[in-house]
Scaffold this active site. Structure first.
Site, PDB file in Angstrom:
ATOM      1  N   MET A  16      29.031 -14.903  21.651  1.00  0.00           N
ATOM      2  CA  MET A  16      28.538 -15.173  20.303  1.00  0.00           C
ATOM      3  C   MET A  16      29.632 -15.273  19.237  1.00  0.00           C
ATOM      4  SD  MET A  16      28.889 -12.090  18.440  1.00  0.00           S
ATOM      5  CE  MET A  16      27.570 -12.100  17.240  1.00  0.00           C
ATOM      6  N   TYR A  17      30.866 -14.987  19.579  1.00  0.00           N
ATOM      7  CA  TYR A  17      31.939 -15.099  18.591  1.00  0.00           C
ATOM      8  C   TYR A  17      32.115 -16.573  18.216  1.00  0.00           C
ATOM      9  CZ  TYR A  17      33.337 -10.276  19.761  1.00  0.00           C
ATOM     10  OH  TYR A  17      33.375  -8.920  19.979  1.00  0.00           O
ATOM     11  N   SER A  18      31.830 -16.871  16.964  1.00  0.00           N
ATOM     12  CA  SER A  18      31.861 -18.262  16.475  1.00  0.00           C
ATOM     13  C   SER A  18      31.063 -19.188  17.384  1.00  0.00           C
ATOM     14  CB  SER A  18      33.303 -18.756  16.325  1.00  0.00           C
ATOM     15  OG  SER A  18      33.962 -18.061  15.284  1.00  0.00           O
ATOM     16  N   ALA A  19      29.916 -18.678  17.855  1.00  0.00           N
ATOM     17  CA  ALA A  19      28.977 -19.474  18.666  1.00  0.00           C
ATOM     18  C   ALA A  19      29.647 -20.113  19.881  1.00  0.00           C
ATOM     19  CB  ALA A  19      28.309 -20.544  17.806  1.00  0.00           C
TER      20      ALA A  19
END
Length: 349
Positions: free
Chosen positions: A54-57
């Site tokens: 989920m880090y920066s999608a």
């Protein structure tokens, strides 16, 4: 750089782990600069890299994957699953359906055939822990992951997962990734002792307490709430709020400690977390090369007993000066109906 065995796996990891949450749109969108940061960390002896889907999608995983080409075998690579990815139902959580799908996406973005440490990013009370552990055990047997762990789980849920694994003949969580800093020492009460008792590795996050231990935010100095992290969540930095005023008061005392031993506040903060015997590796999450170099500068700092005693006086062991940002909140606390009897049944007589 010192190396420590990760939770009885036999895998040796550096005492500093490079966190990549700030790589991508949320932090540093320059992929080339992020790659240089990763390469510099590796050249300085860090062999442990942590990211999450989920880090920066997913962009952070893509950056890491590109940066590790040609160096993958030298790196212990960790990522995480749980949070919403895209729109619609069944694109988050700890279900078999989602984990099996999302691990393939992480492998693709990371450009690798295996993940060394696959972590459940947060608890999920809609999914039986047995379902999650059985799925992760299958992924180990398939060779897609080498080991798995949890992140920001309370001590009682770590113990429950351990017992379920024993009863059902499943593989168990080998690691936990909790928040830990000079301002948030709550895990010393139960999470760290439980992990030590169960032989789990611990990689801690947010050693700089979301920026409060960088030295950027000081008492009596104006804080710009329109830029950086403060713009995203002003309530975490607004000095007029009591909880933030308390943090700023503590920071002033910690600055005195750092000055007294000739180091910077960030160096003190990271060295403090490394010193706990229950901590295997501390995640440092730079956004820029300068931030990485500042953190690496303090890697050899050793805190003596007198310094640690002074820190204990300022922030007593096992206490939190604030609720760590981004930490998990149990549903039993968030849902009033789960902690209040019906109105007609609240009295003792």
């Amino acid at each position: 750089m010192h190396y420590r065995v990760l939770g009885g796996t036999g895998i040796e990891v550096s005492a500093h782990c490079l966190g990549t949450m700030m790589f991508g749109a949320v932090g540093n969108p320059d992929h080339d600069e992020c790659a240089r940061i990763i390469h510099t960390a590796l050249d300085q002896g860090i062999n442990f890299v942590d990211t999450a889907d989920m880090y920066s999608a997913g962009e952070s995983e893509e950056i890491v994957g590109k940066a590790l080409r040609g160096r993958r075998d030298d790196v212990v690579l960790a990522t995480k699953v749980h949070f919403q990815m895209g729109e619609g139902p069944n694109r988050s959580g700890n279900s078999r359906r989602w984990i099996i799908k999302e691990v393939e996406e992480s492998l693709r973005r990371l450009r690798t055939d295996w993940i060394d440490l696959y972590q459940i990013h947060r608890p999920d009370h809609t999914t039986d822990i047995e379902e999650t552990l059985s799925t992760l055990s299958d992924l180990v047997r398939q060779g897609k992951i080498r080991a798995f762990g949890c992140s920001t789980f309370p001590a009682e849920e770590i113990v429950e997962a351990h017992h379920v694994a024993e009863r059902r003949g499943l593989l168990r969580f080998r690691t936990e990734q909790p928040p830990y800093s000079l301002l948030a020492r709550g895990i010393e009460t139960s999470v760290l002792p439980v992990c030590q008792r169960l032989g789990m590795g611990v990689l801690t996050w947010s050693p700089l307490a979301s920026g409060f231990l960088t030295g950027k935010y000081r008492k009596g100095r104006p804080i710009d709430l329109t830029t950086g992290r403060a713009a995203l969540t002003p309530a975490r930095f607004d000095p007029s709020l009591p909880v933030n005023a308390t943090k700023l008061d503590i920071v002033e005392q910690l600055v005195e400690v750092a000055d007294g031993i000739g180091c910077s506040l960030p160096e003190l903060a990271v060295a403090f977390t490394v010193a706990h015997p229950g901590v295997t590796s501390v995640i440092v999450g730079p956004r820029t090369m300068n931030q990485l170099e500042t953190l690496l500068k303090g890697a050899s700092l050793t805190l003596d007993d007198a310094t640690l005693d002074r820190i204990d006086e300022i922030v007593p062991p096992g206490t939190n000066a604030y609720q760590p940002d981004g930490a998990w909140r149990p549903p039993v606390l968030a849902d009033t109906a789960r902690r209040r009897r019906p109105l007609t049944n609240r009295s003792a007589a």
